[in-house]
Design a protein around this motif. Structure first.
Motif, PDB file in Angstrom:
ATOM      1  N   GLY A 477       0.785  -1.232   0.000  1.00 33.89           N
ATOM      2  CA  GLY A 477       0.000   0.000   0.000  1.00 33.89           C
ATOM      3  C   GLY A 477       0.809   1.269   0.000  1.00 33.89           C
ATOM      4  O   GLY A 477       0.258   2.347   0.268  1.00 33.89           O
ATOM      5  N   LEU A 478       2.057   1.188  -0.347  1.00 33.69           N
ATOM      6  CA  LEU A 478       2.905   2.378  -0.303  1.00 33.69           C
ATOM      7  C   LEU A 478       3.088   3.024  -1.673  1.00 33.69           C
ATOM      8  O   LEU A 478       3.592   4.145  -1.753  1.00 33.69           O
ATOM      9  CB  LEU A 478       4.282   2.013   0.265  1.00 33.69           C
ATOM     10  CG  LEU A 478       4.279   1.454   1.699  1.00 33.69           C
ATOM     11  CD1 LEU A 478       5.681   1.097   2.134  1.00 33.69           C
ATOM     12  CD2 LEU A 478       3.665   2.483   2.662  1.00 33.69           C
ATOM     13  N   SER A 479       2.743   2.310  -2.779  1.00 31.48           N
ATOM     14  CA  SER A 479       2.933   2.870  -4.121  1.00 31.48           C
ATOM     15  C   SER A 479       1.914   2.259  -5.072  1.00 31.48           C
ATOM     16  O   SER A 479       1.269   1.253  -4.766  1.00 31.48           O
ATOM     17  CB  SER A 479       4.345   2.604  -4.629  1.00 31.48           C
ATOM     18  OG  SER A 479       4.561   1.205  -4.756  1.00 31.48           O
ATOM     19  N   LYS A 480       1.836   2.913  -6.209  1.00 32.94           N
ATOM     20  CA  LYS A 480       0.971   2.418  -7.268  1.00 32.94           C
ATOM     21  C   LYS A 480       1.774   2.404  -8.582  1.00 32.94           C
ATOM     22  O   LYS A 480       2.575   3.300  -8.832  1.00 32.94           O
ATOM     23  CB  LYS A 480      -0.267   3.296  -7.419  1.00 32.94           C
ATOM     24  CG  LYS A 480      -1.204   3.224  -6.211  1.00 32.94           C
ATOM     25  CD  LYS A 480      -2.468   4.026  -6.447  1.00 32.94           C
ATOM     26  CE  LYS A 480      -3.413   3.899  -5.232  1.00 32.94           C
ATOM     27  NZ  LYS A 480      -4.701   4.592  -5.469  1.00 32.94           N
ATOM     28  N   THR A 481       1.510   1.325  -9.373  1.00 35.27           N
ATOM     29  CA  THR A 481       2.198   1.176 -10.668  1.00 35.27           C
ATOM     30  C   THR A 481       1.204   1.472 -11.775  1.00 35.27           C
ATOM     31  O   THR A 481       0.146   0.832 -11.875  1.00 35.27           O
ATOM     32  CB  THR A 481       2.756  -0.239 -10.837  1.00 35.27           C
ATOM     33  OG1 THR A 481       3.694  -0.510  -9.785  1.00 35.27           O
ATOM     34  CG2 THR A 481       3.466  -0.382 -12.187  1.00 35.27           C
ATOM     35  N   ILE A 482       1.559   2.449 -12.608  1.00 35.03           N
ATOM     36  CA  ILE A 482       0.716   2.840 -13.730  1.00 35.03           C
ATOM     37  C   ILE A 482       1.432   2.379 -15.007  1.00 35.03           C
ATOM     38  O   ILE A 482       2.594   2.723 -15.235  1.00 35.03           O
ATOM     39  CB  ILE A 482       0.477   4.356 -13.773  1.00 35.03           C
ATOM     40  CG1 ILE A 482       0.102   4.871 -12.371  1.00 35.03           C
ATOM     41  CG2 ILE A 482      -0.589   4.684 -14.792  1.00 35.03           C
ATOM     42  CD1 ILE A 482      -1.125   4.215 -11.784  1.00 35.03           C
ATOM     43  N   THR A 483       0.718   1.588 -15.839  1.00 36.11           N
ATOM     44  CA  THR A 483       1.311   1.026 -17.073  1.00 36.11           C
ATOM     45  C   THR A 483       0.556   1.541 -18.277  1.00 36.11           C
ATOM     46  O   THR A 483      -0.689   1.531 -18.300  1.00 36.11           O
ATOM     47  CB  THR A 483       1.264  -0.509 -17.050  1.00 36.11           C
ATOM     48  OG1 THR A 483       1.921  -0.987 -15.870  1.00 36.11           O
ATOM     49  CG2 THR A 483       1.963  -1.088 -18.280  1.00 36.11           C
ATOM     50  N   CYS A 484       1.326   1.955 -19.301  1.00 37.08           N
ATOM     51  CA  CYS A 484       0.762   2.412 -20.572  1.00 37.08           C
ATOM     52  C   CYS A 484       1.137   1.387 -21.646  1.00 37.08           C
ATOM     53  O   CYS A 484       2.298   1.279 -22.035  1.00 37.08           O
ATOM     54  CB  CYS A 484       1.304   3.784 -20.933  1.00 37.08           C
ATOM     55  SG  CYS A 484       0.628   4.448 -22.484  1.00 37.08           S
ATOM     56  N   HIS A 485       0.166   0.557 -22.095  1.00 38.90           N
ATOM     57  CA  HIS A 485       0.385  -0.462 -23.128  1.00 38.90           C
ATOM     58  C   HIS A 485       0.188   0.179 -24.493  1.00 38.90           C
ATOM     59  O   HIS A 485      -0.869   0.754 -24.765  1.00 38.90           O
ATOM     60  CB  HIS A 485      -0.591  -1.625 -22.948  1.00 38.90           C
ATOM     61  CG  HIS A 485      -0.438  -2.319 -21.627  1.00 38.90           C
ATOM     62  ND1 HIS A 485       0.448  -3.349 -21.432  1.00 38.90           N
ATOM     63  CD2 HIS A 485      -1.060  -2.108 -20.421  1.00 38.90           C
ATOM     64  CE1 HIS A 485       0.364  -3.768 -20.181  1.00 38.90           C
ATOM     65  NE2 HIS A 485      -0.547  -3.016 -19.545  1.00 38.90           N
ATOM     66  N   VAL A 486       1.215   0.030 -25.357  1.00 39.21           N
ATOM     67  CA  VAL A 486       1.203   0.728 -26.632  1.00 39.21           C
ATOM     68  C   VAL A 486       1.377  -0.288 -27.772  1.00 39.21           C
ATOM     69  O   VAL A 486       2.208  -1.193 -27.692  1.00 39.21           O
ATOM     70  CB  VAL A 486       2.329   1.772 -26.705  1.00 39.21           C
ATOM     71  CG1 VAL A 486       2.287   2.523 -28.031  1.00 39.21           C
ATOM     72  CG2 VAL A 486       2.215   2.743 -25.545  1.00 39.21           C
ATOM     73  N   GLU A 487       0.592  -0.115 -28.820  1.00 40.08           N
ATOM     74  CA  GLU A 487       0.744  -0.879 -30.065  1.00 40.08           C
ATOM     75  C   GLU A 487       0.923   0.099 -31.207  1.00 40.08           C
ATOM     76  O   GLU A 487       0.320   1.167 -31.216  1.00 40.08           O
ATOM     77  CB  GLU A 487      -0.484  -1.750 -30.355  1.00 40.08           C
ATOM     78  CG  GLU A 487      -0.623  -2.959 -29.469  1.00 40.08           C
ATOM     79  CD  GLU A 487      -1.776  -3.844 -29.927  1.00 40.08           C
ATOM     80  OE1 GLU A 487      -2.426  -3.471 -30.941  1.00 40.08           O
ATOM     81  OE2 GLU A 487      -2.035  -4.874 -29.295  1.00 40.08           O
ATOM     82  N   GLY A 488       1.698  -0.316 -32.214  1.00 37.66           N
ATOM     83  CA  GLY A 488       1.852   0.529 -33.385  1.00 37.66           C
ATOM     84  C   GLY A 488       3.186   0.289 -34.062  1.00 37.66           C
ATOM     85  O   GLY A 488       4.134  -0.244 -33.468  1.00 37.66           O
ATOM     86  N   PHE A 489       3.231   0.625 -35.339  1.00 36.94           N
ATOM     87  CA  PHE A 489       4.475   0.533 -36.100  1.00 36.94           C
ATOM     88  C   PHE A 489       4.460   1.643 -37.140  1.00 36.94           C
ATOM     89  O   PHE A 489       3.431   1.855 -37.808  1.00 36.94           O
ATOM     90  CB  PHE A 489       4.619  -0.816 -36.805  1.00 36.94           C
ATOM     91  CG  PHE A 489       5.958  -0.982 -37.455  1.00 36.94           C
ATOM     92  CD1 PHE A 489       7.041  -1.454 -36.730  1.00 36.94           C
ATOM     93  CD2 PHE A 489       6.156  -0.634 -38.791  1.00 36.94           C
ATOM     94  CE1 PHE A 489       8.280  -1.598 -37.322  1.00 36.94           C
ATOM     95  CE2 PHE A 489       7.386  -0.759 -39.386  1.00 36.94           C
ATOM     96  CZ  PHE A 489       8.456  -1.255 -38.652  1.00 36.94           C
ATOM     97  N   PRO A 490       5.530   2.361 -37.294  1.00 39.22           N
ATOM     98  CA  PRO A 490       6.809   2.263 -36.566  1.00 39.22           C
ATOM     99  C   PRO A 490       6.626   2.466 -35.056  1.00 39.22           C
ATOM    100  O   PRO A 490       5.613   2.960 -34.607  1.00 39.22           O
ATOM    101  CB  PRO A 490       7.656   3.360 -37.186  1.00 39.22           C
ATOM    102  CG  PRO A 490       7.029   3.627 -38.522  1.00 39.22           C
ATOM    103  CD  PRO A 490       5.583   3.407 -38.334  1.00 39.22           C
ATOM    104  N   LYS A 491       7.618   2.105 -34.304  1.00 40.33           N
ATOM    105  CA  LYS A 491       7.510   2.121 -32.855  1.00 40.33           C
ATOM    106  C   LYS A 491       7.140   3.526 -32.373  1.00 40.33           C
ATOM    107  O   LYS A 491       7.838   4.493 -32.640  1.00 40.33           O
ATOM    108  CB  LYS A 491       8.841   1.695 -32.239  1.00 40.33           C
ATOM    109  CG  LYS A 491       8.825   1.714 -30.719  1.00 40.33           C
ATOM    110  CD  LYS A 491      10.190   1.315 -30.160  1.00 40.33           C
ATOM    111  CE  LYS A 491      10.189   1.384 -28.637  1.00 40.33           C
ATOM    112  NZ  LYS A 491      11.509   1.041 -28.064  1.00 40.33           N
ATOM    113  N   PRO A 492       6.025   3.613 -31.658  1.00 37.48           N
ATOM    114  CA  PRO A 492       5.622   4.922 -31.130  1.00 37.48           C
ATOM    115  C   PRO A 492       6.513   5.351 -29.969  1.00 37.48           C
ATOM    116  O   PRO A 492       6.971   4.514 -29.174  1.00 37.48           O
ATOM    117  CB  PRO A 492       4.195   4.697 -30.666  1.00 37.48           C
ATOM    118  CG  PRO A 492       3.760   3.399 -31.300  1.00 37.48           C
ATOM    119  CD  PRO A 492       4.994   2.576 -31.416  1.00 37.48           C
ATOM    120  N   ALA A 493       6.735   6.653 -29.875  1.00 37.73           N
ATOM    121  CA  ALA A 493       7.457   7.212 -28.724  1.00 37.73           C
ATOM    122  C   ALA A 493       6.426   7.549 -27.640  1.00 37.73           C
ATOM    123  O   ALA A 493       5.358   8.087 -27.921  1.00 37.73           O
ATOM    124  CB  ALA A 493       8.223   8.444 -29.136  1.00 37.73           C
TER     125      ALA A 493
END
Length: 654
Positions: A477-493
């Motif tokens: 309970g001390l932190s939270k993990t936020i994930t951004c899943h990305v699809e695309g080509f060419p590789k998105p920044a």
């Protein structure tokens, strides 16, 4: 050797038994009977028989006179000394030396009978004197026992020598006949024919024997066997006598009609001569001859081997005749060309194409009916890949891919993706990022080495950025993990920002970019509610997504992460395993039910009311309840069995 002196004027043929017939000349001459090999008694019989015949012929007036004179040392018992040419002749006197001896002398007799004295030795003075005879100058030696030695024996030394011991009142004589022998040199085949032609009588060569005495005989051999005179073999003999040495040189010329059977067969000759110890034979070295014979068959060869010819190769046609010498020129016939092409025994076709397939022939230039033929197949392999090269498509598009093969034989086709062999031909109804890569269609003819083709397709799958955001609270309970899943080509920044302050978060963690996907995540401990924004951008588009995150003190429900492609495959495999197990159990239950039904039918069991519907018999109802209880021990199995019972049992009261 027996010599008979006869004077006659007629030509008379007399058979002198037990020897061969002899034709006597019709002029005054000395007849020599050669090849005499009988005993002393036979020789005497021969001479006596000849004397009787000559006397009879004289009486009948066929001769003016006839006298038989025996001069053979062998027949008369004369002592003979056999010597070797060039060595020393030793002649003992063979007389007992009388006590009243005055001196001893040696002489030889000329052909006319006149004597020639050559050596003298006094018994009292021990004095030796040699007469002035040119041919014996410095060659004589007379010992005390009156043994005469002649050094360096010559053919001219073949004479009748006489030892004479003289006393006051008598002269004793002991004749000695000297025979000189010279072994011939090893016979040699010279003037050899460079080649012999079949069915043609041609001189094979000369067999030469040099420096012999007396005369010799020469014999020819083929493969170790004597060549007998015939129409296919003729010999001619020549004898030459050296005036200085009186030695014989004998040459035998062989004219021979050869056949193909004489190929690699040795020819030799031998010389037979007489020496002090009897008859001997010396053989020549072997001689081989090149046999020429006409061509009887023509063959054609193809280089490289016919089953390995492919387009672009050079072909060499080689024509061979089995004659000797082999033909040097031939006529080559190409497919569709009735006229032959004159060439040496080889003809070269360069950079052949598939239209060169056909029948090839060759023949002799002067006998076109003697021909050989062969069939040549020029193998080819064509490959067409559509599309090929670099192709860019959008995700979700369909892409048909065809690899068309045209070949002279069945060809094998292999597909590769990024150097890894595929199990089947690729098919794209809806392109995904994982479909991108380098595809190769490769084919080859196994029977033809080096004949292979390949075409490649570089597939690029593009797509606009797609974003999905998730959050997860740490168990403590001390932190939270936020994930951004990305699809695309060419590789998105990817770029993170916090709404309100608009500050950019740089401390992020990213996964590897695989199949057009990756994720970026941050770990935060917000003291108040915040909004995080994930921005993904490539050459096609810029996409933005936001996620509200509560303060760390406020509990909230986590959002599960998307499964990766690898995890999705594992889940699918597990689902397939579970379905397989269920289907297997159902099949097992069905089989058990059928077995039960067949068993009841075999026991003459007739349909009865089901146990649970029995209202007249308590025992049957109890049995049915017990049976159902047993079936329910396995829910799936019980379900199947109850279904079978409901299907095949008759209800009560029906």
């Amino acid at each position: 050797m027996c010599q008979i002196i006869m004077h006659n004027k007629v030509n008379v043929s007399v058979v002198l038994s037990p020897f061969h017939p002899i034709r006597w000349p019709n002029i005054t001459d000395i007849l020599t009977v050669e090849d005499f090999s009988g005993s002393k008694q036979k020789c005497v019989e021969y001479i006596l028989y000849a004397t009787i015949i000559v006397t009879k012929l004289t009486i009948e007036g066929l001769f003016y006179f006839g006298v038989v004179k025996v001069t053979s040392a062998y027949c008369l018992g004369l002592y003979t000394v056999n010597s070797v040419y060039g060595e020393t002749i030793v002649m003992p006197c063979r007389l007992e030396v009388p006590q009243t001896l005055m001196f001893g002398k040696w002489k030889y007799e000329k052909p006319d009978g006149s004597p020639v004295f050559i050596a003298f030795r006094s018994s009292t003075r021990k004095h030796v004197q040699y007469d002035e005879v040119p041919e014996y100058k410095d060659r004589l030696s007379l010992s005390e026992n009156y043994t005469l030695s002649i050094s360096h024996a010559r053919i001219s030394d073949e004479k009748r020598f006489v030892c004479m011991l003289v006393t006051e009142d008598n002269v004793f004589e002991a004749p000695t006949v000297v025979k000189v022998f010279k072994q011939p040199s090893k016979p040699e085949i010279v003037n050899k024919a460079q080649f012999l032609e079949t069915e043609q009588l041609k001189k094979l060569g000369d067999c030469v024997s040099k420096d012999s005495y007396p005369d010799v005989n020469i014999t020819w051999y083929r493969n170790g066997k004597i060549l007998d005179p015939s129409e296919d073999m003729v010999t001619a003999l020549q004898r030459q006598v050296d005036p200085a040495t009186q030695l014989f040189t004998v040459t035998s010329s062989l004219t021979y009609k050869t056949t193909k059977n004489d190929i690699k067969i040795p020819f030799t000759c031998s010389v037979t001569y007489y020496g002090p110890s009897g008859q001997k034979t010396i053989h020549s070295d072997q001689a081989f001859f090149d046999i020429y014979y006409p061509t009887e068959k023509v063959t054609i060869q193809v280089l490289p081997p016919k089953n390995a010819i492919k387009e672009g190769d050079n072909i060499t046609l080689k024509c061979l005749g089995n004659g000797n010498p082999p033909p040097e020129e031939f006529l080559f016939y190409l497919p569709g060309q009735p006229e032959g092409i004159r060439s040496s025994n080889t003809y070269v076709l360069t950079d052949v194409r598939r239209n060169a397939t056909g029948d090839y022939k060759c023949s002799l230039t002067d006998e076109k009916s003697m021909i050989a033929a062969t069939t040549i197949t020029v193998h080819y392999l064509d490959l067409s890949l559509n599309p090929s090269g670099e192709v860019t498509k959008q995700i979700g598009d369909a892409l048909p891919v065809t690899c068309t093969i045209s070949s002279s034989r069945n060809a094998t086709v292999v597909w590769l993706k990024d150097n890894t062999k595929l199990r089947s031909r690729p098919s794209f109804s809806s392109l995904q990022y994982q479909d991108a890569g380098n595809y190769v269609c490769e084919t080859n003819l196994q029977e033809v080495e080096g004949l292979k083709k390949r075409e490649s397709l570089t597939l690029i799958v593009e797509g606009k950025p797609q974003i999905k955001m998730t959050k997860k609270t740490d168990p403590n309970g001390l932190s939270k993990t936020i994930t951004c899943h990305v699809e695309g080509f060419p590789k998105p920044a990817v770029q993170w920002t916090i709404t309100g302050s608009g500050s950019v978060i740089n401390q992020t963690e990213e996964s590897p970019y695989v199949n057009g996907r990756y994720y970026s995540k941050i770990i935060i401990s917000p003291e108040e509610n915040v909004t995080l924004t994930c921005t993904a951008e490539n050459q096609l588009e810029r996409t933005v997504n936001s996620l509200n995150v509560s303060a760390i003190s406020i509990p909230e429900q986590d959002e599960a992460d998307d499964l990766s492609d690898e995890n999705k495959e594992k889940v699918n495999d597990q689902a397939k395993l579970i379905v397989g197990i269920v289907v297997g159990l159902l099949l097992a239950a069905l089989v058990a039910g059928i077995v039960y039904w067949l068993y009841m039918k075999k026991s003459n069991y007739s349909p009865k009311p089901c146990p649970q519907s029995d209202i007249n018999g308590k025992s049957e109802k109890a049995a049915a309840q017990k049976f159902q209880t047993h079936l329910r021990q396995d829910n799936i199995f019980s379900f199947c069995m109850l279904w079978l019972i409901d299907t095949f049992c008759d209800p009560i009261g029906e």
